[in-house]
Design an enzyme around this catalytic site. Structure first.
Site, PDB file in Angstrom:
ATOM      1  N   LYS A  13     -13.761  -2.593  11.952  1.00 23.74           N
ATOM      2  CA  LYS A  13     -15.070  -1.978  11.669  1.00 23.74           C
ATOM      3  C   LYS A  13     -15.901  -2.823  10.712  1.00 23.74           C
ATOM      4  O   LYS A  13     -17.069  -3.104  10.969  1.00 23.74           O
ATOM      5  CB  LYS A  13     -14.868  -0.585  11.071  1.00 23.74           C
ATOM      6  N   ARG A  87     -16.234  10.629   7.680  1.00 27.72           N
ATOM      7  CA  ARG A  87     -14.810  10.627   7.996  1.00 27.72           C
ATOM      8  C   ARG A  87     -14.320  11.970   8.524  1.00 27.72           C
ATOM      9  O   ARG A  87     -13.227  12.063   9.065  1.00 27.72           O
ATOM     10  CB  ARG A  87     -13.990  10.253   6.755  1.00 27.72           C
ATOM     11  N   ARG A 126      -1.866  -8.983   7.088  1.00 30.28           N
ATOM     12  CA  ARG A 126      -2.773  -9.172   5.954  1.00 30.28           C
ATOM     13  C   ARG A 126      -1.980  -9.537   4.701  1.00 30.28           C
ATOM     14  O   ARG A 126      -0.864  -9.069   4.494  1.00 30.28           O
ATOM     15  CB  ARG A 126      -3.582  -7.902   5.689  1.00 30.28           C
ATOM     16  N   ARG A 155       0.573  -6.241   0.552  1.00 29.84           N
ATOM     17  CA  ARG A 155       0.428  -4.953  -0.120  1.00 29.84           C
ATOM     18  C   ARG A 155       1.363  -3.934   0.523  1.00 29.84           C
ATOM     19  O   ARG A 155       1.636  -3.988   1.723  1.00 29.84           O
ATOM     20  CB  ARG A 155      -1.016  -4.446  -0.009  1.00 29.84           C
ATOM     21  N   ARG A 166      -0.405   5.625   8.064  1.00 31.99           N
ATOM     22  CA  ARG A 166      -1.863   5.634   7.879  1.00 31.99           C
ATOM     23  C   ARG A 166      -2.577   5.942   9.195  1.00 31.99           C
ATOM     24  O   ARG A 166      -3.572   6.675   9.223  1.00 31.99           O
ATOM     25  CB  ARG A 166      -2.338   4.285   7.346  1.00 31.99           C
TER      26      ARG A 166
END
Length: 211
Positions: A13, A87, A126, A155, A166
């Site tokens: 996005k 959201r 990532r 992370r 998630r």
């Protein structure tokens, strides 16, 4: 043009919103960025938000709403792409009411669709610089050769199992937005797989048909 771009974590996005900003003159409005800027500049809303953040609490929906509406107003209610807002159905209803009050309804809501396992692969690749916080991607934006590899870490929320959790939260909380905007005739689904430029080309085809 006024539009929303949404999709699950890792769908791209933010990347696509930045391309729309660079190539089509739309201002990317990311509520995360707007929130950080307001706190950094110590605006009235920013100070209120900071009090929640410092206590480790979520910023209330009403405050996020006010920040988003102010950002849209700052752009003259036009030529923006919302990234990360709304959201929830309630936020979507608030946004609809706000834009209708100013006679500036959305032109389109773009939903980026990417298979779950591809999202897991993307996010688990990532990495972040432990000292500077700069973000990299091992496939698309690897860290420079002169950076100490020991400082490049993953992370915890980018680990595969966490990513799957998630995505499940997204499916439960944010995915229903698709039904809201589909019922309003504003939703267009876009294939979010492939290269960044491939996805951008699909998006521009949709926007070109609307103009």
């Amino acid at each position: 043009m006024r539009l929303i771009i949404f999709g699950p974590p890792g769908a791209g996005k933010g990347t696509q919103a930045r391309l729309l900003e660079d190539h089509r003159g739309l201002t990317q409005i990311s509520t995360g960025d707007v929130l950080r800027d307001a706190m950094d500049q110590e605006t009235t809303l920013g100070k209120k938000a900071k009090s929640y953040v410092e206590e480790g609490e979520l910023v209330p929906d009403e405050l996020v709403r006010a920040l988003a509406e102010q950002a849209i107003a700052d752009e003259g209610y036009d030529d923006f792409v919302l990234d990360g807002y709304p959201r929830t159905d309630q936020q979507a209803e608030w946004l609809t009411e706000f834009l209708e009050e100013h006679q500036t309804p959305l032109h389109v809501v773009l939903r980026l669709q990417v298979p779950n396992e591809e999202l897991v692969r993307r996010l688990s690749r990532r990495r972040v610089h432990a000292e500077t916080g700069e973000t990299y991607h091992l496939d698309h934006d690897p860290p420079p050769d002169d950076v100490d590899p020991e400082l490049i870490v993953q992370r915890s929320d980018d680990e595969p199992d966490t990513v799957r959790n998630r995505l499940e939260v997204y499916r439960e909380e944010t995915a229903p937005l698709a039904s809201y905007y589909e019922d309003r005739g504003q939703l267009v689904s876009v294939d979010g797989t492939g290269g960044i430029e491939d996805v951008y080309e699909r998006i521009t085809q949709v926007l070109d048909e609307l103009e």
